[in-house]
Design a protein around this motif. Structure first.
Motif, short mmCIF file in Angstrom:
data_model
loop_
_atom_site.label_atom_id
_atom_site.label_comp_id
_atom_site.label_asym_id
_atom_site.label_seq_id
_atom_site.Cartn_x
_atom_site.Cartn_y
_atom_site.Cartn_z
N PHE A 110 0.89 -1.17 0.00
CA PHE A 110 0.00 0.00 0.00
C PHE A 110 0.92 1.21 0.00
CE2 PHE A 110 -3.41 2.82 0.37
CZ PHE A 110 -3.11 3.77 1.35
N ARG A 148 -10.13 -3.17 2.30
CA ARG A 148 -8.68 -3.44 2.30
C ARG A 148 -8.37 -4.55 1.32
NH1 ARG A 148 -8.81 -3.75 8.89
NH2 ARG A 148 -10.52 -2.27 8.89
N VAL A 152 -2.14 -7.08 0.63
CA VAL A 152 -1.16 -6.07 1.07
C VAL A 152 -0.33 -6.62 2.23
CG1 VAL A 152 -0.90 -3.84 2.26
CG2 VAL A 152 -2.39 -4.03 0.26
N VAL A 155 3.26 -1.41 4.02
CA VAL A 155 2.88 0.00 3.79
C VAL A 155 4.18 0.76 3.60
CG1 VAL A 155 1.96 2.10 4.86
CG2 VAL A 155 0.74 -0.10 5.12
N ARG A 170 -6.33 4.51 5.67
CA ARG A 170 -6.04 3.22 5.02
C ARG A 170 -4.75 2.61 5.57
NH1 ARG A 170 -9.64 2.93 0.79
NH2 ARG A 170 -10.24 4.94 -0.17
N HIS A 173 -5.36 1.06 8.92
CA HIS A 173 -6.02 -0.26 8.84
C HIS A 173 -5.01 -1.35 8.50
CE1 HIS A 173 -9.80 1.55 9.53
NE2 HIS A 173 -10.08 1.94 8.30
N TYR A 174 -4.15 -1.10 7.50
CA TYR A 174 -3.19 -2.15 7.12
C TYR A 174 -2.17 -2.41 8.24
CZ TYR A 174 -4.89 -2.12 2.27
OH TYR A 174 -5.67 -2.23 1.14
N ASP A 177 -2.18 -4.89 11.38
CA ASP A 177 -1.63 -6.27 11.29
C ASP A 177 -0.14 -6.18 11.57
OD1 ASP A 177 -1.21 -8.72 8.56
OD2 ASP A 177 -0.48 -8.65 10.66
N CYS A 180 2.36 -6.83 8.86
CA CYS A 180 2.48 -5.92 7.70
C CYS A 180 3.69 -5.01 7.90
CB CYS A 180 1.20 -5.08 7.59
SG CYS A 180 1.20 -3.96 6.16
#
Ligand SMILES: O=P(O)(O)OC[C@H](O)CO
Ligand SMILES: [Mg+2]
Length: 264
Positions: A110, A148, A152, A155, A170, A173-174, A177, A180
């Protein structure tokens, strides 16, 4: 204590000559050192071109993620510097290399970033989404439930003139996790322009995402290991007796000292 200040010696006359003889390779920071915006610093092209003519290797290292290697090579040429794309290590290129070769990312990025970052990610074969404008629509309940992409896995935050609340949300949100990755190209607070003017730097965007995500980004910029790895893997080393010289602000200078000690 400012380590760079304790190591710096004013070069003049014989000292300059002796120092230059001892240097094989020169690393240049760009924004605010070789140029401000689209104006070369007076005398910088002549200095760099003379160093190359005298047999020194020259590399351009920049935290600025707004250009690809090719774009920087064009800018350098336009401003009178002799340069090849392979001599340029900007954070758009180094971030793509890091994700491909070091993080070995399996999945999408992302991206909070511009066209250059998108081009370097694409060139490295890294799928990504999010580039460009992201107009604010809906209200708080909609923002909490933004869709989402399940693929992904990272980021990336670089310079993005389209940065806004939707992108920030956004990213939040990613990044909830923990698996991520959270990568920032650089944390410079300002981008220096002509006539001493400046605009907000990428660091302002990174800190916003860090605050929302309750996480610290892994930063690619000089003088981090990630950038050095990307650089040293792409430069044929001439070990022993190699000495380095960075005309840059103190952070890059510390990094060069680390590079020099790693290869002396
Ligand atoms: O000084 P550079 O060339 O690493 O570039 C820094 C950027 O302008 C900061 O946003
Ligand atoms: Mg600079």
């Amino acid at each position: 204590m400012n380590m760079a200040a304790s190591k710096c010696v004013r070069l003049n006359g014989e000292l300059s000559r002796r120092f230059l003889v001892s240097v094989d390779t020169v690393l240049f920071d760009c924004d605010g050192v070789l140029w401000r915006g689209d104006e070369a610093v007076q005398g910088a092209p002549e200095l760099v071109n003379e160093l190359k003519r005298s047999g020194k290797r020259v590399f351009y290292l920049t935290n600025n993620s707004t250009k690809t290697r090719a774009m920087y090579s064009d800018k350098l040429g336009r401003l009178g510097f002799s340069a090849e794309p392979g001599e340029v290590f900007g954070t758009a290129y180094c971030t793509a290399l890091y994700l491909r070769d070091t993080a070995r990312l399996r999945g999408k990025v992302f991206l909070i970033g511009g066209g250059a970052l998108s081009q370097e990610l694409a060139a490295a074969g890294i799928p990504h989404l999010g580039q460009g404008a992201d107009p604010v629509t809906g209200g708080m309940k909609d923002w909490a439930d933004l869709s989402r992409d399940p693929e992904v896995r990272a980021v990336v935050v670089g310079f993005d003139e389209n940065f806004n609340y939707m992108k920030l949300t956004r990213a939040l949100h990613y990044l909830q996790d923990p698996a991520c990755l959270f990568i920032a190209t650089n944390t410079d607070t300002r981008l220096p322009l002509e006539g001493g003017r400046a605009i907000p730097g990428t660091g302002c965007l990174v800190r916003a995402v860090e605050t929302a995500a309750h996480r610290k980004a892994q930063v690619i910029e000089n003088p981090t290991h990630s950038c050095m790895t990307a650089w040293s893997k792409n430069v044929v080393w001439i070990p022993q007796g190699l000495s380095w010289w960075a005309i840059a602000w103190t952070q890059t200078f510390r990094w060069v000292l680390r590079v020099a000690s790693a290869h002396s």
